[in-house]
Design a protein around this motif. Structure first.
Motif, PDB file in Angstrom:
ATOM      1  N   LEU A  15       0.835  -1.203   0.000  1.00  0.00           N
ATOM      2  CA  LEU A  15       0.000   0.000   0.000  1.00  0.00           C
ATOM      3  C   LEU A  15       0.867   1.248   0.000  1.00  0.00           C
ATOM      4  CD1 LEU A  15      -2.725   1.414   0.221  1.00  0.00           C
ATOM      5  CD2 LEU A  15      -2.590   1.132   2.710  1.00  0.00           C
ATOM      6  N   LEU A  16       1.901   1.260   0.831  1.00  0.00           N
ATOM      7  CA  LEU A  16       2.812   2.401   0.855  1.00  0.00           C
ATOM      8  C   LEU A  16       3.524   2.544  -0.479  1.00  0.00           C
ATOM      9  CD1 LEU A  16       4.262   4.712   2.223  1.00  0.00           C
ATOM     10  CD2 LEU A  16       5.820   3.057   3.287  1.00  0.00           C
ATOM     11  N   GLN A  17       3.928   1.438  -1.082  1.00  0.00           N
ATOM     12  CA  GLN A  17       4.566   1.479  -2.399  1.00  0.00           C
ATOM     13  C   GLN A  17       3.659   2.157  -3.422  1.00  0.00           C
ATOM     14  OE1 GLN A  17       5.410  -2.341  -4.137  1.00  0.00           O
ATOM     15  NE2 GLN A  17       6.685  -1.489  -5.760  1.00  0.00           N
ATOM     16  N   ARG A  18       2.390   1.793  -3.423  1.00  0.00           N
ATOM     17  CA  ARG A  18       1.450   2.402  -4.374  1.00  0.00           C
ATOM     18  C   ARG A  18       1.314   3.899  -4.133  1.00  0.00           C
ATOM     19  NH1 ARG A  18      -1.413  -2.480  -3.364  1.00  0.00           N
ATOM     20  NH2 ARG A  18      -2.841  -1.437  -1.915  1.00  0.00           N
ATOM     21  N   LYS A  19       1.298   4.292  -2.872  1.00  0.00           N
ATOM     22  CA  LYS A  19       1.160   5.708  -2.554  1.00  0.00           C
ATOM     23  C   LYS A  19       2.398   6.496  -2.984  1.00  0.00           C
ATOM     24  CE  LYS A  19      -2.108   5.250   1.280  1.00  0.00           C
ATOM     25  NZ  LYS A  19      -2.373   5.499   2.715  1.00  0.00           N
ATOM     26  N   VAL A  20       3.567   5.903  -2.776  1.00  0.00           N
ATOM     27  CA  VAL A  20       4.811   6.573  -3.186  1.00  0.00           C
ATOM     28  C   VAL A  20       4.876   6.677  -4.706  1.00  0.00           C
ATOM     29  CG1 VAL A  20       7.328   6.357  -3.257  1.00  0.00           C
ATOM     30  CG2 VAL A  20       6.093   5.884  -1.123  1.00  0.00           C
ATOM     31  N   GLU A  21       4.540   5.599  -5.393  1.00  0.00           N
ATOM     32  CA  GLU A  21       4.628   5.601  -6.852  1.00  0.00           C
ATOM     33  C   GLU A  21       3.549   6.482  -7.475  1.00  0.00           C
ATOM     34  OE1 GLU A  21       4.734   1.447  -7.886  1.00  0.00           O
ATOM     35  OE2 GLU A  21       6.892   1.308  -7.435  1.00  0.00           O
ATOM     36  N   LYS A  22       2.467   6.694  -6.745  1.00  0.00           N
ATOM     37  CA  LYS A  22       1.426   7.612  -7.202  1.00  0.00           C
ATOM     38  C   LYS A  22       1.971   9.034  -7.276  1.00  0.00           C
ATOM     39  CE  LYS A  22      -3.352   8.987  -6.137  1.00  0.00           C
ATOM     40  NZ  LYS A  22      -4.477   8.800  -5.169  1.00  0.00           N
ATOM     41  N   LEU A  23       3.021   9.309  -6.490  1.00  0.00           N
ATOM     42  CA  LEU A  23       3.651  10.628  -6.479  1.00  0.00           C
ATOM     43  C   LEU A  23       4.748  10.744  -7.534  1.00  0.00           C
ATOM     44  CD1 LEU A  23       3.885  11.116  -2.601  1.00  0.00           C
ATOM     45  CD2 LEU A  23       2.285  12.227  -4.168  1.00  0.00           C
ATOM     46  N   GLY A  24       4.870   9.728  -8.400  1.00  0.00           N
ATOM     47  CA  GLY A  24       5.818   9.790  -9.509  1.00  0.00           C
ATOM     48  C   GLY A  24       7.183   9.229  -9.198  1.00  0.00           C
ATOM     49  N   LEU A  25       7.342   8.550  -8.059  1.00  0.00           N
ATOM     50  CA  LEU A  25       8.624   7.955  -7.684  1.00  0.00           C
ATOM     51  C   LEU A  25       8.552   6.440  -7.838  1.00  0.00           C
ATOM     52  CD1 LEU A  25       9.283  10.031  -4.451  1.00  0.00           C
ATOM     53  CD2 LEU A  25      10.177  10.467  -6.741  1.00  0.00           C
ATOM     54  N   GLN A  26       9.699   5.799  -7.816  1.00  0.00           N
ATOM     55  CA  GLN A  26       9.737   4.349  -7.968  1.00  0.00           C
ATOM     56  C   GLN A  26      10.359   3.715  -6.741  1.00  0.00           C
ATOM     57  OE1 GLN A  26      11.666   2.878 -11.491  1.00  0.00           O
ATOM     58  NE2 GLN A  26      11.601   0.738 -10.822  1.00  0.00           N
ATOM     59  N   VAL A  27       9.660   2.736  -6.181  1.00  0.00           N
ATOM     60  CA  VAL A  27      10.203   1.956  -5.073  1.00  0.00           C
ATOM     61  C   VAL A  27      10.949   0.760  -5.646  1.00  0.00           C
ATOM     62  CG1 VAL A  27       9.652   0.590  -3.031  1.00  0.00           C
ATOM     63  CG2 VAL A  27       8.361   2.682  -3.519  1.00  0.00           C
ATOM     64  N   ASN A  28      12.221   0.636  -5.315  1.00  0.00           N
ATOM     65  CA  ASN A  28      13.062  -0.393  -5.922  1.00  0.00           C
ATOM     66  C   ASN A  28      12.954  -1.753  -5.245  1.00  0.00           C
ATOM     67  OD1 ASN A  28      14.541   2.448  -6.078  1.00  0.00           O
ATOM     68  ND2 ASN A  28      15.031   1.312  -7.946  1.00  0.00           N
ATOM     69  N   HIS A  29      12.740  -1.746  -3.915  1.00  0.00           N
ATOM     70  CA  HIS A  29      12.679  -3.026  -3.205  1.00  0.00           C
ATOM     71  C   HIS A  29      11.763  -2.910  -1.995  1.00  0.00           C
ATOM     72  CE1 HIS A  29      15.921  -5.033  -5.449  1.00  0.00           C
ATOM     73  NE2 HIS A  29      16.553  -3.887  -5.411  1.00  0.00           N
ATOM     74  N   LEU A  30      11.131  -4.041  -1.639  1.00  0.00           N
ATOM     75  CA  LEU A  30      10.365  -4.183  -0.407  1.00  0.00           C
ATOM     76  C   LEU A  30      11.061  -5.231   0.456  1.00  0.00           C
ATOM     77  CD1 LEU A  30       6.683  -4.340  -1.783  1.00  0.00           C
ATOM     78  CD2 LEU A  30       7.969  -2.319  -1.050  1.00  0.00           C
ATOM     79  N   LEU A  31      11.401  -4.864   1.674  1.00  0.00           N
ATOM     80  CA  LEU A  31      12.038  -5.794   2.607  1.00  0.00           C
ATOM     81  C   LEU A  31      11.130  -5.938   3.820  1.00  0.00           C
ATOM     82  CD1 LEU A  31      15.649  -4.298   2.386  1.00  0.00           C
ATOM     83  CD2 LEU A  31      14.715  -6.226   1.085  1.00  0.00           C
TER      84      LEU A  31
END
Length: 251
Positions: A15-31
């Motif tokens: 969910l946080l990844q989607r929110k960050v990427e909604k702002l135009g950024l890319q999340v590279n990894h989830l740990l």
């Protein structure tokens, strides 16, 4: 920009990844654990920014920093109380309270971008923060509120309060005798003033008293619905991201 998220609850991480990427950024990894994070940092270039939950499934995330010398900037995603927030502020650390608000997320990222572009991201004293979390300074919590009613002042003891709620940009006290009073504090300020053993913020709108809980019901999407003794104006729903912690608070 290289971004990773360290969060043990996989749905919350996505969910946080989607929110960050909604702002135009890319999340590279989830740990998702201390062990996984240490292994990853040992074999990968460290990111520019880490979104970091404190309590992971196999320990406190500070253990990562005790093992690996990490220079990345950190935005904490936490449901911890005022002591953690105080520590973060002392160290110029951004933090986001769960459930994470998209507007607050955007502001935190903008703050990081400004620091990153100026190359002024602060180094963080994780050992000091950890000590403040484990051994918080003893303090007195709020025992009463003073409410202005016309030309009079009314004292409301903390034992009389069933819940606090926000509505139309205002914050209200709801008492056991089914009355509502407007106060000047925000719910964020109240979280720092109330004893966390007695009061819990179940959502962005409500802080409830444990003693006033009449019933807890299962609700949709793995959430919980709380019924209080007298408050009936709106449904009190425990946010899905807070259900586990809410159950721990009840125990």
């Amino acid at each position: 920009m290289n971004i990773i998220i360290i969060e043990d609850e996989k749905p919350a991480a996505r969910l946080l990844q989607r929110k960050v990427e909604k702002l135009g950024l890319q999340v590279n990894h989830l740990l998702h654990s201390v062990e996984e994070a240490i292994t990853w940092f040992n074999s990968n270039t460290h990111p520019d920014l880490i979104f970091l939950d404190i309590q992971l499934s196999d320990g406190l995330s500070f253990e990562i920093f005790e093992t690996i010398d990490i220079k990345s900037a950190v935005i904490f995603t936490t449901a911890y109380d005022e002591y953690a927030l105080r520590a973060f502020k002392l160290n110029s650390i951004d933090y986001l309270l769960k459930p994470i608000d998209e507007e607050e997320l955007s502001i935190a990222i903008s703050k990081f971008n400004n620091q990153f572009q100026k190359n002024t991201v602060s180094s963080l004293d994780f050992e000091m923060i950890k000590k403040m979390l484990v051994n918080p300074i003893e303090r007195e919590f709020k025992k009463r509120f003073t409410i202005k009613m016309g030309q009079q002042l009314k004292m409301i003891a903390i034992e009389e309060i069933e819940c606090f709620y926000s509505e139309n940009k205002g914050t209200y006290i709801h008492t056991l005798d089914n009355r509502d009073y407007l106060i000047d504090s925000t719910l964020e300020q109240l979280e720092a003033e109330l004893n966390p053993e007695d009061f819990y913020r179940v959502s962005r709108k409500f802080i409830i008293s444990m003693k006033s809980i009449k019933e807890i019901q299962l609700h949709s999407n793995s959430r919980l619905k709380v019924i209080l003794s007298s408050y009936k104006a709106d449904e009190i729903i425990v946010a899905r991201e807070r259900v586990v912690e809410f159950k721990e608070w009840l125990e």
